[in-house]
Design an enzyme around this catalytic site. Structure first.
Site, short mmCIF file in Angstrom:
data_model
loop_
_atom_site.label_atom_id
_atom_site.label_comp_id
_atom_site.label_asym_id
_atom_site.label_seq_id
_atom_site.Cartn_x
_atom_site.Cartn_y
_atom_site.Cartn_z
N ASP A 137 0.66 -1.37 -0.01
CA ASP A 137 -0.07 0.01 0.10
C ASP A 137 0.84 1.18 -0.15
O ASP A 137 2.08 1.13 0.35
CB ASP A 137 -1.07 -0.22 1.24
CG ASP A 137 -0.34 0.21 2.54
OD1 ASP A 137 0.72 -0.31 2.71
OD2 ASP A 137 -1.13 0.59 3.49
N HIS B 145 10.82 -9.08 0.79
CA HIS B 145 10.32 -7.69 0.89
C HIS B 145 11.69 -6.90 0.77
O HIS B 145 12.51 -7.13 1.71
CB HIS B 145 9.34 -7.22 1.44
CG HIS B 145 8.50 -6.13 1.33
ND1 HIS B 145 9.10 -4.80 1.61
CD2 HIS B 145 7.42 -5.72 0.44
CE1 HIS B 145 8.34 -3.76 1.23
NE2 HIS B 145 7.39 -4.22 0.51
N PHE C 14 6.63 2.17 -4.43
CA PHE C 14 7.97 2.24 -3.78
C PHE C 14 8.80 3.79 -4.17
O PHE C 14 9.72 4.09 -3.66
CB PHE C 14 8.94 1.30 -4.23
CG PHE C 14 8.48 -0.01 -3.69
CD1 PHE C 14 8.74 -0.55 -2.30
CD2 PHE C 14 8.01 -1.13 -4.72
CE1 PHE C 14 8.43 -1.70 -2.12
CE2 PHE C 14 7.53 -2.31 -4.34
CZ PHE C 14 7.91 -2.68 -2.98
N TYR D 78 3.01 4.68 0.66
CA TYR D 78 3.65 5.24 1.81
C TYR D 78 2.76 5.97 2.67
O TYR D 78 1.79 6.97 2.10
CB TYR D 78 4.97 6.16 1.39
CG TYR D 78 6.04 5.37 0.68
CD1 TYR D 78 6.70 4.15 1.39
CD2 TYR D 78 6.21 5.83 -0.68
CE1 TYR D 78 7.67 3.71 0.95
CE2 TYR D 78 7.39 5.07 -1.01
CZ TYR D 78 8.30 3.97 -0.60
OH TYR D 78 9.20 3.22 -1.13
#
Length: 224
Positions: A70, A191, A83, A72
């Site tokens: 989801d 991740h 990202f 930031y």
């Protein structure tokens, strides 16, 4: 925040491919939820950046999908591409680790935090959930976005032209169930967050793997 009636949201082939989703009950409920949330809460990303990933990378131009979780949740961070942050924003830890791996993998040192140049090269940078409340990670989880973004993955899976699916972390890897077409490629690892960076993301070399696949298919490699 967003309107259901607009026929041209993305101004590319996604408008046609996803048109049925906007009429479904889950999406109508999602819009009602978002409009209510926006009355007295701060929601990221900004309205104009909500569908930035789909606007920048059309269905036919998508060569790679990088799937985030989801947006930031810090002030000014989310810019509509997973990202990615604007160049005047400090790199969040996950992005720092992505760039660290990029340097280790291809000896590329990025000077820009905004990943718009990746999107323009055919990388669909999308989260599984497209909105979040300020300072509350995963606050819009299970509100309907997952159904919408799962449909995006399913539509890409239907393509004859191969797509490279880059899945970082368990949430992204769980979407493998929708990638059934053997034409496509899957690159997966832990991740890039600080919690899992050293548990499988470090030295996973996703960037060279992507370019090697593109090269073998006589397609333009990504300028990371």
């Amino acid at each position: 925040m967003i309107e259901r009636k607009s026929k041209k949201i993305f101004n590319n082939d996604w408008d046609y491919i996803l048109k049925d989703e906007f009429q479904k009950e889950y999406f109508i409920d999602l819009i009602i939820f978002l409009n209510n949330e926006n009355k007295n809460k701060i929601i990221y990303p900004k309205k104009e950046d909500l569908f930035k990933a789909l606007k920048m990378t059309s269905y036919k131009d998508t060569k790679i999908l990088i799937l985030g979780q989801d947006p930031y949740h810090g002030e000014g961070e989310a810019n509509g591409l997973c990202f990615s942050v604007d160049n005047n924003i400090k790199n969040p830890p996950s992005l720092q680790n992505i760039f660290k791996e990029l340097q280790s993998d291809l000896n590329v040192i990025r000077t820009e935090s905004d990943l718009t140049d990746w999107a323009k090269q055919g990388i669909l940078l999308i989260n599984t959930v497209l909105t979040v409340e300020k300072d509350k990670p995963f606050s819009h989880k299970n509100r309907g976005w997952e159904t919408f973004t799962d449909e995006i993955i399913k539509k890409l899976n239907e393509r004859k032209d191969p797509v490279i699916f880059v899945l970082w972390g368990n949430a992204a890897r769980s979407k493998k169930q929708y990638i059934t077409n053997k034409t496509h490629y899957i690159i997966e690892s832990a991740h890039p967050s600080p919690l899992s960076y050293s548990r499988g993301f470090k030295d996973s070399k996703p960037f060279s793997k992507v370019n090697n696949i593109l090269k073998s298919a006589n397609k333009s490699e990504i300028k990371w």
